[in-house]
Motif scaffolding. Structure first.
Motif, short mmCIF file in Angstrom:
data_model
loop_
_atom_site.label_atom_id
_atom_site.label_comp_id
_atom_site.label_asym_id
_atom_site.label_seq_id
_atom_site.Cartn_x
_atom_site.Cartn_y
_atom_site.Cartn_z
N ALA A 186 46.83 -41.58 15.05
CA ALA A 186 46.59 -40.10 14.95
C ALA A 186 45.77 -39.47 16.11
CB ALA A 186 45.94 -39.63 13.70
N CYS A 187 44.64 -40.06 16.80
CA CYS A 187 44.00 -39.39 17.81
C CYS A 187 45.01 -39.63 19.08
CB CYS A 187 42.80 -40.40 17.82
SG CYS A 187 41.44 -40.11 16.68
N VAL A 188 45.52 -40.61 19.15
CA VAL A 188 46.29 -40.65 20.43
C VAL A 188 47.19 -39.68 20.44
CG1 VAL A 188 48.25 -42.00 21.59
CG2 VAL A 188 46.02 -42.98 20.98
N TRP A 189 47.99 -39.48 19.27
CA TRP A 189 49.05 -38.36 18.91
C TRP A 189 48.54 -36.71 19.43
CZ3 TRP A 189 48.41 -34.12 15.99
CH2 TRP A 189 49.30 -33.28 15.78
N PHE A 190 47.11 -36.60 18.98
CA PHE A 190 46.77 -35.56 19.23
C PHE A 190 46.41 -35.12 20.75
CE2 PHE A 190 43.15 -32.90 19.78
CZ PHE A 190 43.18 -31.61 18.73
N PHE A 191 45.85 -36.20 21.36
CA PHE A 191 45.75 -35.82 22.97
C PHE A 191 46.85 -35.72 23.48
CE2 PHE A 191 41.51 -37.88 21.53
CZ PHE A 191 40.88 -36.76 21.71
N VAL A 192 47.74 -36.69 23.24
CA VAL A 192 48.86 -36.97 24.10
C VAL A 192 50.07 -35.53 23.77
CG1 VAL A 192 51.20 -38.23 24.43
CG2 VAL A 192 49.06 -39.26 24.33
N ARG A 193 50.16 -34.91 22.58
CA ARG A 193 50.84 -33.94 22.34
C ARG A 193 50.32 -32.77 22.97
NH1 ARG A 193 54.74 -32.76 18.54
NH2 ARG A 193 54.78 -30.31 17.68
N TRP A 194 48.86 -32.60 22.97
CA TRP A 194 48.34 -31.50 23.68
C TRP A 194 48.72 -31.59 25.24
CZ3 TRP A 194 42.45 -30.33 22.70
CH2 TRP A 194 42.19 -29.06 23.05
N ALA B 125 53.86 -41.91 23.45
CA ALA B 125 54.41 -40.73 23.24
C ALA B 125 53.74 -39.81 22.06
CB ALA B 125 55.65 -40.61 23.54
N SER B 126 53.93 -38.92 21.91
CA SER B 126 53.14 -38.50 20.74
C SER B 126 53.80 -38.77 19.59
CB SER B 126 52.93 -36.88 20.84
OG SER B 126 54.35 -36.16 20.95
N GLN B 127 55.34 -38.33 19.53
CA GLN B 127 55.96 -38.95 18.47
C GLN B 127 56.05 -40.42 18.03
OE1 GLN B 127 57.14 -37.00 16.24
NE2 GLN B 127 58.56 -38.23 15.16
N SER B 128 56.01 -41.15 19.06
CA SER B 128 55.58 -42.67 18.98
C SER B 128 54.51 -42.99 18.19
CB SER B 128 55.90 -43.45 19.93
OG SER B 128 57.28 -43.08 20.90
N ALA B 129 53.66 -42.28 18.56
CA ALA B 129 52.08 -42.34 17.83
C ALA B 129 52.32 -41.87 16.68
CB ALA B 129 51.02 -41.68 18.86
N ALA B 130 53.12 -40.92 16.35
CA ALA B 130 52.86 -40.44 15.06
C ALA B 130 53.60 -41.28 13.99
CB ALA B 130 53.69 -38.86 14.96
N MET B 131 54.77 -42.00 14.56
CA MET B 131 55.49 -42.87 13.82
C MET B 131 54.66 -44.00 13.41
SD MET B 131 58.32 -41.60 12.81
CE MET B 131 57.21 -39.81 12.66
N TRP B 132 53.57 -44.46 14.40
CA TRP B 132 52.98 -45.72 14.23
C TRP B 132 51.96 -45.30 13.07
CZ3 TRP B 132 53.60 -50.57 14.78
CH2 TRP B 132 54.57 -50.92 15.93
N MET B 133 51.35 -43.98 13.28
CA MET B 133 50.42 -43.67 12.11
C MET B 133 50.89 -43.85 10.86
SD MET B 133 48.91 -39.85 11.50
CE MET B 133 50.38 -39.51 10.45
N CYS B 134 52.19 -43.16 10.71
CA CYS B 134 52.70 -43.22 9.38
C CYS B 134 53.03 -44.51 8.71
CB CYS B 134 54.23 -42.53 9.39
SG CYS B 134 54.15 -40.65 9.90
N VAL B 135 53.41 -45.39 9.62
CA VAL B 135 53.69 -46.97 9.14
C VAL B 135 52.44 -47.54 8.55
CG1 VAL B 135 54.53 -49.26 9.93
CG2 VAL B 135 55.74 -47.14 10.28
N LEU B 136 51.31 -47.45 9.64
CA LEU B 136 49.90 -47.89 9.38
C LEU B 136 49.50 -47.40 7.93
CD1 LEU B 136 48.78 -47.94 13.06
CD2 LEU B 136 49.31 -50.05 11.68
N PHE B 137 49.59 -46.26 7.89
CA PHE B 137 49.13 -45.66 6.46
C PHE B 137 50.03 -46.10 5.20
CE2 PHE B 137 47.06 -41.76 8.58
CZ PHE B 137 45.56 -42.16 8.43
N PHE B 138 51.13 -46.41 5.44
CA PHE B 138 51.86 -46.87 4.27
C PHE B 138 51.59 -48.21 4.07
CE2 PHE B 138 55.53 -43.79 4.79
CZ PHE B 138 55.48 -43.30 3.50
N VAL C 147 41.19 -43.98 25.74
CA VAL C 147 41.59 -44.78 27.03
C VAL C 147 43.22 -44.84 26.81
CG1 VAL C 147 41.70 -47.09 27.64
CG2 VAL C 147 39.46 -46.33 27.38
N LEU C 148 43.68 -44.93 25.53
CA LEU C 148 45.16 -45.05 25.46
C LEU C 148 45.85 -43.90 25.59
CD1 LEU C 148 45.41 -47.17 21.89
CD2 LEU C 148 45.88 -48.04 24.21
N SER C 149 44.99 -42.47 25.21
CA SER C 149 45.54 -41.32 25.82
C SER C 149 45.70 -41.17 27.05
CB SER C 149 44.78 -40.27 24.96
OG SER C 149 45.00 -40.51 23.63
#
Length: 386
Positions: free
Chosen positions: A154-162, A109-122, A82-84
């Motif tokens: 990460a899932c949002v990053w995957f679909f949006v970057r595609w 956006a894919s890069q924004s989602a990737a940065m959120w993923m990094c922050v959340l994993f930390f 849904v977010l994608s």
């Protein structure tokens, strides 16, 4: 209801046919995945050949089966999609909206989602350690929630970057598993999801402090690779990767890599427990060994499938199934390493520290096969670089 009644009901339920065990939520999830698959085919079918259409069908069936097997995915998958779709609708046909639309620029956006993923994993790693050292169930629950959120990002990053890759151009569009930046995010997602499954299966969050460390290391690499090398920019596929085989070979490989990494971190935890360090905080020595075994078994299965798929890809691209290329040779070394690990555990009955050490050393062997071969050895697979 007493214990005897509960046991009788459980035994009766176990005898029911599979389809009788499914509820309305299961069927609703299946209909949701089917509807999305149909919509994806209607919109992108013109870009797909017959093999890719088969992959779409197989992915839909696999997602439904996983959702029925692991109920938590019935939340992650719909929310991520849904977010994608929201991001796709905000983009329209204009890639430039990533810098002007608020939700794209700061979240979807894919890069924004990737940065959120990094922050959340930390944050999740820190909270797992707080929960472990302070024996705080609340901190561990927060850590688990942050890990789920990171997987969603990460899932949002995957679909949006595609989708973004196709906005650049139909000839540029590709599944985002083609370079180190993309596959490191895939590694984080797969490893985290595998861990979350075992966390629920064994009803303990105490393993997360160690497993999230390897994910955090990958996140550190992603940030360096992004900020220092600009690796997040979408690039056209090189000719060697312009094949539908990539869509199935690479994900299967990274299920193996993720499982082996998870097992290695649990091996470190098991070695600490056997020496009395954190023994009062971590799960038991036997529990850690059992999860390590299951992870390696799953990883070995998928790595075997990936190796077979890679051989078929090689035959299609280079005319031969096996050429003793350095990447192929090291893939065989990794396969033999974990085949031997499983053999001595299942046939010889080995247990304990020797297998834990073996799993830890195996991670270094796997890492060299994944990164070292491309960096230091030349061959047909020498198209990745730092």
């Amino acid at each position: 209801m007493n214990t005897t009644t509960l046991a009788a009901n459980a035994a009766l339920n176990a005898q029911l046919p599979f389809w009788r065990k499914l509820g309305w939520a299961d069927y609703g999830f299946a209909l949701f995945v089917i509807a999305l698959s149909v919509a994806a085919f209607q919109r992108f079918g013109s870009f797909m050949d017959g093999y890719e259409q088969a992959i779409l069908v197989g992915t839909a069936i696999g997602t439904i089966a996983l959702g029925w097997f692991w109920k938590a995915l019935r939340v992650l998958v719909p929310v991520s999609i849904v977010l994608s779709l929201g991001a796709v609708s905000l983009y329209g046909d204009d890639l430039g909206r990533a810098q002007t639309a608020f939700w794209l620029k700061y979240a979807l956006a894919s890069q924004s989602a990737a940065m959120w993923m990094c922050v959340l994993f930390f944050l999740a790693t820190a909270m797992y350690w707080v929960g472990l050292l302070r024996r705080s169930n609340t901190a561990e629950l927060i850590a688990s929630g942050l890990t789920w959120a990171a997987c969603g990002a990460a899932c949002v990053w995957f679909f949006v970057r595609w989708y973004e890759s196709y906005l650049i151009g139909p000839d540029v569009g590709h599944i985002p598993v083609s370079n180190l930046y993309e596959v490191f995010i895939l590694f984080c997602l797969i490893t985290a999801l595998m861990y979350l499954y075992y966390e629920g299966r064994f009803a303990t969050r105490r393993m997360g402090a160690f497993v999230l460390l390897i994910i955090t290391a990958a996140v550190g690499f992603i940030l360096w690779y992004t900020l220092d090398r600009g690796a997040h920019e979408i690039q056209p596929l090189i000719p060697a990767l312009q094949s539908w085989w990539m869509k199935i070979h690479v994900p299967a490989n990274f299920v193996g890599y993720g499982a082996f990494a998870l097992a290695a971190m649990l091996g470190i935890a098991q070695l600490l427990v056997s020496r009395g360090w954190l023994a009062d905080y971590l799960p038991s020595h036997d529990t850690l060994g059992e999860v390590m075994y299951r992870a390696i078994a799953v990883g070995f299965l998928f790595f075997t499938i990936a190796t077979i798929l890679g051989a078929m890809w090689a035959a299609d691209a280079w005319g031969g199934y096996w050429s003793w290329d350095p990447k192929e040779t090291w893939a065989l070394i990794v396969w033999l390493n974990y085949a031997a690990w499983l053999h001595v555990r299942l046939v010889k009955g080995w247990r304990g520290d020797v297998l834990a050490w073996w799993a830890v050393i195996g991670l270094f062997v796997t890492t060299f096969a994944f990164l070292g071969v491309n960096m230091f050895l030349s061959g047909l697979h020498s198209y990745g670089s730092l």
